[in-house]
Design a protein around this motif. Structure first.
Motif, PDB file in Angstrom:
ATOM      1  N   PRO A 149       7.274  11.688  -4.151  1.00 59.67           N
ATOM      2  CA  PRO A 149       7.405  12.796  -3.268  1.00 59.67           C
ATOM      3  C   PRO A 149       6.657  12.431  -1.818  1.00 59.67           C
ATOM      4  CG  PRO A 149       6.781  13.829  -5.391  1.00 59.67           C
ATOM      5  CD  PRO A 149       6.855  12.315  -5.366  1.00 59.67           C
ATOM      6  N   ASN A 150       6.900  12.488  -0.731  1.00 59.22           N
ATOM      7  CA  ASN A 150       6.452  12.173   0.547  1.00 59.22           C
ATOM      8  C   ASN A 150       5.450  11.117   0.302  1.00 59.22           C
ATOM      9  OD1 ASN A 150       7.274  14.464   1.519  1.00 59.22           O
ATOM     10  ND2 ASN A 150       5.754  16.003   0.632  1.00 59.22           N
ATOM     11  N   SER A 151       5.728   9.893  -0.317  1.00 61.52           N
ATOM     12  CA  SER A 151       4.963   8.942  -0.416  1.00 61.52           C
ATOM     13  C   SER A 151       5.752   7.533  -0.130  1.00 61.52           C
ATOM     14  CB  SER A 151       4.259   8.735  -1.846  1.00 61.52           C
ATOM     15  OG  SER A 151       3.369   9.881  -1.810  1.00 61.52           O
ATOM     16  N   TYR A 152       5.292   6.678   0.355  1.00 61.38           N
ATOM     17  CA  TYR A 152       5.785   5.493   0.726  1.00 61.38           C
ATOM     18  C   TYR A 152       5.224   4.397   0.467  1.00 61.38           C
ATOM     19  CZ  TYR A 152       8.498   9.454   2.953  1.00 61.38           C
ATOM     20  OH  TYR A 152       9.084  10.389   3.058  1.00 61.38           O
ATOM     21  N   GLN A 168       0.876  -1.224  -0.184  1.00 61.38           N
ATOM     22  CA  GLN A 168      -0.079   0.251  -0.071  1.00 61.38           C
ATOM     23  C   GLN A 168       0.792   0.918   0.055  1.00 61.38           C
ATOM     24  OE1 GLN A 168      -3.127   0.803   2.805  1.00 61.38           O
ATOM     25  NE2 GLN A 168      -3.786  -1.108   2.734  1.00 61.38           N
ATOM     26  N   VAL A 169       0.482   2.198  -0.626  1.00 62.11           N
ATOM     27  CA  VAL A 169       1.201   3.582  -0.806  1.00 62.11           C
ATOM     28  C   VAL A 169       0.416   4.517   0.214  1.00 62.11           C
ATOM     29  CG1 VAL A 169       2.084   5.500  -1.874  1.00 62.11           C
ATOM     30  CG2 VAL A 169       2.003   3.031  -3.127  1.00 62.11           C
ATOM     31  N   ILE A 170       1.407   5.026   1.078  1.00 56.69           N
ATOM     32  CA  ILE A 170       0.890   6.283   1.951  1.00 56.69           C
ATOM     33  C   ILE A 170       1.412   7.333   1.733  1.00 56.69           C
ATOM     34  CG2 ILE A 170       2.506   5.635   3.806  1.00 56.69           C
ATOM     35  CD1 ILE A 170       0.655   6.262   5.891  1.00 56.69           C
ATOM     36  N   HIS A 171       0.529   8.722   1.685  1.00 63.86           N
ATOM     37  CA  HIS A 171       1.012   9.866   1.377  1.00 63.86           C
ATOM     38  C   HIS A 171       0.849  10.855   2.541  1.00 63.86           C
ATOM     39  CE1 HIS A 171       0.349   8.620  -3.000  1.00 63.86           C
ATOM     40  NE2 HIS A 171      -0.844   8.201  -2.587  1.00 63.86           N
ATOM     41  N   LEU A 172       2.022  11.592   2.975  1.00 59.49           N
ATOM     42  CA  LEU A 172       1.955  12.234   3.965  1.00 59.49           C
ATOM     43  C   LEU A 172       2.285  13.722   4.010  1.00 59.49           C
ATOM     44  CD1 LEU A 172       4.142   9.636   6.258  1.00 59.49           C
ATOM     45  CD2 LEU A 172       1.563  10.153   6.259  1.00 59.49           C
ATOM     46  N   PRO A 173       1.864  14.487   4.724  1.00 58.13           N
ATOM     47  CA  PRO A 173       2.237  15.878   4.444  1.00 58.13           C
ATOM     48  C   PRO A 173       3.736  16.025   4.727  1.00 58.13           C
ATOM     49  CG  PRO A 173       0.537  15.689   6.227  1.00 58.13           C
ATOM     50  CD  PRO A 173       0.721  14.328   5.654  1.00 58.13           C
ATOM     51  N   ALA A 174       4.519  17.078   3.936  1.00 65.19           N
ATOM     52  CA  ALA A 174       5.991  16.860   4.048  1.00 65.19           C
ATOM     53  C   ALA A 174       6.742  16.914   5.371  1.00 65.19           C
ATOM     54  CB  ALA A 174       6.458  18.265   3.456  1.00 65.19           C
ATOM     55  N   ALA A 175       6.025  17.610   6.580  1.00 63.96           N
ATOM     56  CA  ALA A 175       6.511  17.470   7.832  1.00 63.96           C
ATOM     57  C   ALA A 175       6.484  15.992   8.466  1.00 63.96           C
ATOM     58  CB  ALA A 175       6.008  18.631   8.604  1.00 63.96           C
ATOM     59  N   GLU A 176       5.473  15.484   8.016  1.00 63.47           N
ATOM     60  CA  GLU A 176       5.396  14.238   8.626  1.00 63.47           C
ATOM     61  C   GLU A 176       6.286  13.256   7.969  1.00 63.47           C
ATOM     62  OE1 GLU A 176       1.147  12.840   8.995  1.00 63.47           O
ATOM     63  OE2 GLU A 176       0.653  14.831   9.797  1.00 63.47           O
ATOM     64  N   ALA A 177       6.482  13.492   6.656  1.00 56.25           N
ATOM     65  CA  ALA A 177       7.171  12.587   5.813  1.00 56.25           C
ATOM     66  C   ALA A 177       8.686  12.672   6.384  1.00 56.25           C
ATOM     67  CB  ALA A 177       6.960  13.139   4.247  1.00 56.25           C
ATOM     68  N   LEU A 217       9.581  13.365   9.221  1.00 57.15           N
ATOM     69  CA  LEU A 217       9.421  12.697  10.677  1.00 57.15           C
ATOM     70  C   LEU A 217       9.739  11.207  10.325  1.00 57.15           C
ATOM     71  CD1 LEU A 217       9.398  13.519  13.492  1.00 57.15           C
ATOM     72  CD2 LEU A 217       7.075  13.262  13.388  1.00 57.15           C
ATOM     73  N   LEU A 218       9.046  10.522   9.555  1.00 56.47           N
ATOM     74  CA  LEU A 218       8.892   9.256   9.151  1.00 56.47           C
ATOM     75  C   LEU A 218      10.410   8.702   8.717  1.00 56.47           C
ATOM     76  CD1 LEU A 218       6.812   6.986   8.863  1.00 56.47           C
ATOM     77  CD2 LEU A 218       6.710   7.329   6.721  1.00 56.47           C
ATOM     78  N   GLU A 219      11.102   9.552   7.657  1.00 57.08           N
ATOM     79  CA  GLU A 219      12.237   9.367   7.015  1.00 57.08           C
ATOM     80  C   GLU A 219      13.294   9.509   8.306  1.00 57.08           C
ATOM     81  OE1 GLU A 219      13.497  10.887   3.509  1.00 57.08           O
ATOM     82  OE2 GLU A 219      11.540  10.345   2.589  1.00 57.08           O
ATOM     83  N   ALA A 220      13.281  10.494   8.963  1.00 54.04           N
ATOM     84  CA  ALA A 220      14.102  10.498  10.240  1.00 54.04           C
ATOM     85  C   ALA A 220      13.997   9.188  10.959  1.00 54.04           C
ATOM     86  CB  ALA A 220      13.692  11.595  11.345  1.00 54.04           C
ATOM     87  N   ASN A 221      13.398   8.415  11.102  1.00 48.54           N
ATOM     88  CA  ASN A 221      13.020   7.144  11.979  1.00 48.54           C
ATOM     89  C   ASN A 221      13.364   5.922  11.209  1.00 48.54           C
ATOM     90  OD1 ASN A 221      12.780   8.567  14.647  1.00 48.54           O
ATOM     91  ND2 ASN A 221      10.986   9.328  13.588  1.00 48.54           N
ATOM     92  N   PHE A 222      13.637   6.140   9.737  1.00 51.36           N
ATOM     93  CA  PHE A 222      13.387   4.909   8.957  1.00 51.36           C
ATOM     94  C   PHE A 222      14.325   3.750   9.399  1.00 51.36           C
ATOM     95  CE2 PHE A 222      12.608   5.470   4.129  1.00 51.36           C
ATOM     96  CZ  PHE A 222      11.090   5.508   4.489  1.00 51.36           C
ATOM     97  N   LEU A 223      15.504   4.021  10.075  1.00 51.06           N
ATOM     98  CA  LEU A 223      16.031   2.923  10.640  1.00 51.06           C
ATOM     99  C   LEU A 223      15.545   2.216  11.800  1.00 51.06           C
ATOM    100  CD1 LEU A 223      19.900   4.164  10.367  1.00 51.06           C
ATOM    101  CD2 LEU A 223      18.941   2.266   9.052  1.00 51.06           C
ATOM    102  N   ILE A 224      15.025   2.955  12.545  1.00 48.88           N
ATOM    103  CA  ILE A 224      14.433   2.225  13.779  1.00 48.88           C
ATOM    104  C   ILE A 224      13.139   1.554  13.340  1.00 48.88           C
ATOM    105  CG2 ILE A 224      13.305   2.830  16.129  1.00 48.88           C
ATOM    106  CD1 ILE A 224      14.618   5.485  16.144  1.00 48.88           C
ATOM    107  N   LEU A 225      12.343   2.102  12.427  1.00 49.56           N
ATOM    108  CA  LEU A 225      11.281   1.244  11.682  1.00 49.56           C
ATOM    109  C   LEU A 225      11.597   0.116  11.183  1.00 49.56           C
ATOM    110  CD1 LEU A 225       9.472   4.564  10.638  1.00 49.56           C
ATOM    111  CD2 LEU A 225       8.422   2.708  12.252  1.00 49.56           C
ATOM    112  N   ALA A 226      12.769   0.205  10.530  1.00 48.52           N
ATOM    113  CA  ALA A 226      13.195  -0.918   9.767  1.00 48.52           C
ATOM    114  C   ALA A 226      13.653  -1.942  10.801  1.00 48.52           C
ATOM    115  CB  ALA A 226      14.253  -0.750   8.702  1.00 48.52           C
TER     116      ALA A 226
END
Ligand code: ADP
Ligand code: MG
Length: 604
Positions: free
Chosen positions: A501-504, A470-479, A481-490
């Motif tokens: 852009p801003n989609s995952y 599934q693809v999730i679209h986020l407002p830039a700031a939230e995106a 935040l998500l990217e900053a925590n990619f490693l932890i999430l992984a």
């Protein structure tokens, strides 16, 4: 930019991305080729999680000298001639894409000698460009070495997971194929260490022992059945499934093959878990290795670039057949166990009755009526599995359907007897010192939290691929935040891939959340991350883990069966901190016998 046709090499790299997602996909494709070439021995080497080197050597038919170059061209295959053949595919490969795709994103060295030829051929290819082609002395068969995977696709390289994760994936792929092809001898070396070896004896059981371990294998039973489908086709189901006492919190040990192909299929996986209905608590899953054989035209294998999914002509028929096959095996097991149990004496002399109830976890009420209940159909009475072993003192050794698997942990609560449920939210239990009222959601959160932390500490975070990313679209700031925590999430099992852009794209989730809507899960986590942005790795990690457990836990308002409640309580009794949920709220209220007496005016 004006529209224009993409250059060949760009197209090749884009196409490669579909087939070659990670090092394990290369291993999978090369293995499949070796198996298609009728190899009896397949030797796999991987260094640095496959990033530095993947080498697959086989003693199969080999590639004729005048076809070796062609084999590395896109859409070149010896396995398919016309589109009609697509309905009767008997080989693992058929798209003619793998070798070309791998070659486009790595440095390849191949040496192959066809059975009918006296010398072999060697090619060197780099980023899809042929560098060298010469004759070479070589034994019959094929050796393909893939070096520096993704060296020319930095984006892909960047999103490779930790080396250990890739190593595990490679092992998973190899062990799966070893199970599907028990007559082939596989060896797997990682960083020059032998990680796995199968004997090639031809017996599935031998390989399952290697893969699942002897202890688990001893608790599995053989499935062997032929199901006649409504349309006259026969679907064969063979393999091993766990007895209800062996289970885990995720579906990762439900391993399915359709016509020799390892597949991911939510429907069939569900069919297997459904076969254990009432025997396993919600959130617990069996072990299974099942080979499903159907006529080739009953399944369409051409629905997914990596061929990991298949489509059945009639998914419902396949579901019913698999469920029935497994169910029948589990039912047979239940009835033999219940016969064995009938031959055991109920009361051993010399042990006070009360003491033995406590030791066995066996409720007095049930115990008295157990003789009559034995006569009934065991599956309507999941307690049957417990009864056969009520004389055992160590309950963790018994076949209680839902205790934590693995070695017994020390008890932290007294043995609690489940009385019932109140408001579909609280579990009423009785213990040696009165009544305990338990919040089912908080208790389950606690159980999941400790299990998760334990797996995590062992670096065994379990993640589960989402079926359709599934693809999730986020407002830039939230995106951000998500990217900053990619490693932890992984590291916690979330595999998110930038998708514009801003989609995952959400590729995998922690296995605990397999039932949930991936987009909703990630959205909640982003909200959590936003809410209080305390610095520090630990706290973010912990916050996500707690959120995962909260989402996975049974909810207040969910009606639980008696056995589900018992399973939950058994696990809570061995939690390290059973008295609070991970957020610190109480899991149980205790009303002592004295307190009860006082309230009812029975004292003084
Ligand atoms: P596919 O497997 O879909 O045909 P591949 O790109 O994986 O496509 O392989 C292309 C062709 O190269 C195969 O059809 C087969 O003829 C040949 N080939 C690849 N690997 C081997 C091998 N290990 N042994 C013999 N032939 C092979
Ligand atoms: Mg292939």
């Amino acid at each position: 930019m004006p529209i224009r046709i993409l250059d060949e090499d760009v197209v090749a790299r884009i196409a490669a991305g579909e087939v070659v997602e990670r090092p394990a996909s290369v291993v999978k494709e090369l293995l499949e080729n070796s198996l298609d070439a009728d190899a009896s021995n397949v030797h796999i080497e991987a260094n640095s999680g496959g990033q530095r080197l993947i080498r697959v050597s086989d003693d199969g038919t080999g590639i004729p000298a005048n076809e070796v170059e062609l084999a590395f061209t896109r859409h070149a295959t010896s396995k398919l001639r016309s589109s009609d053949d697509l309905f009767s595919i008997k080989t693992l490969g058929f798209r003619g894409e793998a070798l070309a795709s791998i070659a486009a994103v790595s440095r390849i060295n191949v040496v192959s000698r066809h059975r009918s030829e006296s010398s072999g051929t060697q090619l060197k290819i780099e980023g899809g460009q042929l560098l060298q082609h010469n004759r070479a002395g070589a034994p019959e068969g094929t050796v393909i070495s893939v070096e520096n995977l993704f060296y020319n696709t930095p984006a892909r390289l960047k999103f490779l997971k930790a080396e250990n994760t890739e190593k595990r994936q490679i092992t998973t792929i190899v062990t799966r194929y070893a199970m599907a092809y028990p007559h082939v001898r596989f060896t797997l070396m990682q960083d020059s260490r032998e990680v796995f070896r199968s004997s090639g004896s031809g017996r599935l059981g031998d390989v399952v022992v290697q893969v699942m371990g002897l202890d688990n294998f001893k608790r599995m039973v053989e499935v062997s059945s032929e199901e006649r489908l409504e349309n006259g086709n026969v679907l064969r189901v063979q393999g091993y499934v766990s007895e209800p006492g062996l289970h885990r919190t995720d579906r990762s040990r439900i391993i399915l093959f359709v016509n020799g192909r390892s597949i991911l299929d939510a429907g069939l996986t569900h069919a297997v878990t459904q076969a254990y209905h009432t025997l396993l608590m919600t959130g617990r899953y069996p072990y299974a290795v099942l080979m499903i054989e159907t006529p080739p035209d009953f399944v369409d294998v051409n629905v997914h670039p990596t061929k990991a999914e298949v489509r059945f002509q009639d998914a419902n028929m396949a579901f019913v057949a698999v469920q029935r096959a497994v169910r029948r095996t589990v039912v047979d097991l239940a009835s033999t166990q219940s016969v064995q149990m009938r031959q055991q004496p109920i009361f051993a002399p010399g042990v006070p009755l009360k003491k033995r109830w406590e030791d066995s976890g066996y409720e007095p009420a049930q115990r008295e009526s157990s003789w009559q209940m034995d006569m009934e159909l065991p599956l309507n009475d999941p307690g049957g599995f417990r009864r056969q072993s009520f004389d055992d003192v160590d309950e963790a050794q018994t076949a209680i359907p839902y205790g934590p698997s693995g070695p017994a942990k020390p008890r932290t609560l007294p043995m609690l007897r489940v009385v019932g449920q109140v408001g579909a939210t609280y579990i009423v239990t009785e213990g040696p010192a009165g009544m305990y009222l338990i919040d089912q959601h908080a208790a389950h959160e606690r159980i999941l939290y400790e299990q998760f932390m334990e797996n995590y500490a062992r670096q065994e975070t379990l993640s589960q691929l989402t079926l359709e990313a599934q693809v999730i679209h986020l407002p830039a700031a939230e995106a951000q935040l998500l990217e900053a925590n990619f490693l932890i999430l992984a590291s916690l099992g979330f595999d998110l891939e930038p998708f514009g852009p801003n989609s995952y794209a959400i590729r995998s989730l922690p296995a605990l959340l397999a039932d949930q809507d991936p987009a909703a899960v990630v959205a909640e986590i982003v909200q959590d991350l936003e809410r209080d942005q305390k610095p520090g790795h630990e706290s973010i990690e912990d916050k996500i883990i707690k959120r995962v457990c909260k989402q996975a836990a049974v909810k207040a308002g969910q009606i639980l069966s008696l056995d589900e409640m018992r399973g939950l309580i058994r696990q809570l009794e061995r939690c390290q901190s059973p008295l609070t949920c991970p957020h610190g709220r109480p899991t149980l209220l205790h009303m002592s016998t004295d307190q009860l007496a006082r309230e009812f005016g029975r004292m003084g």
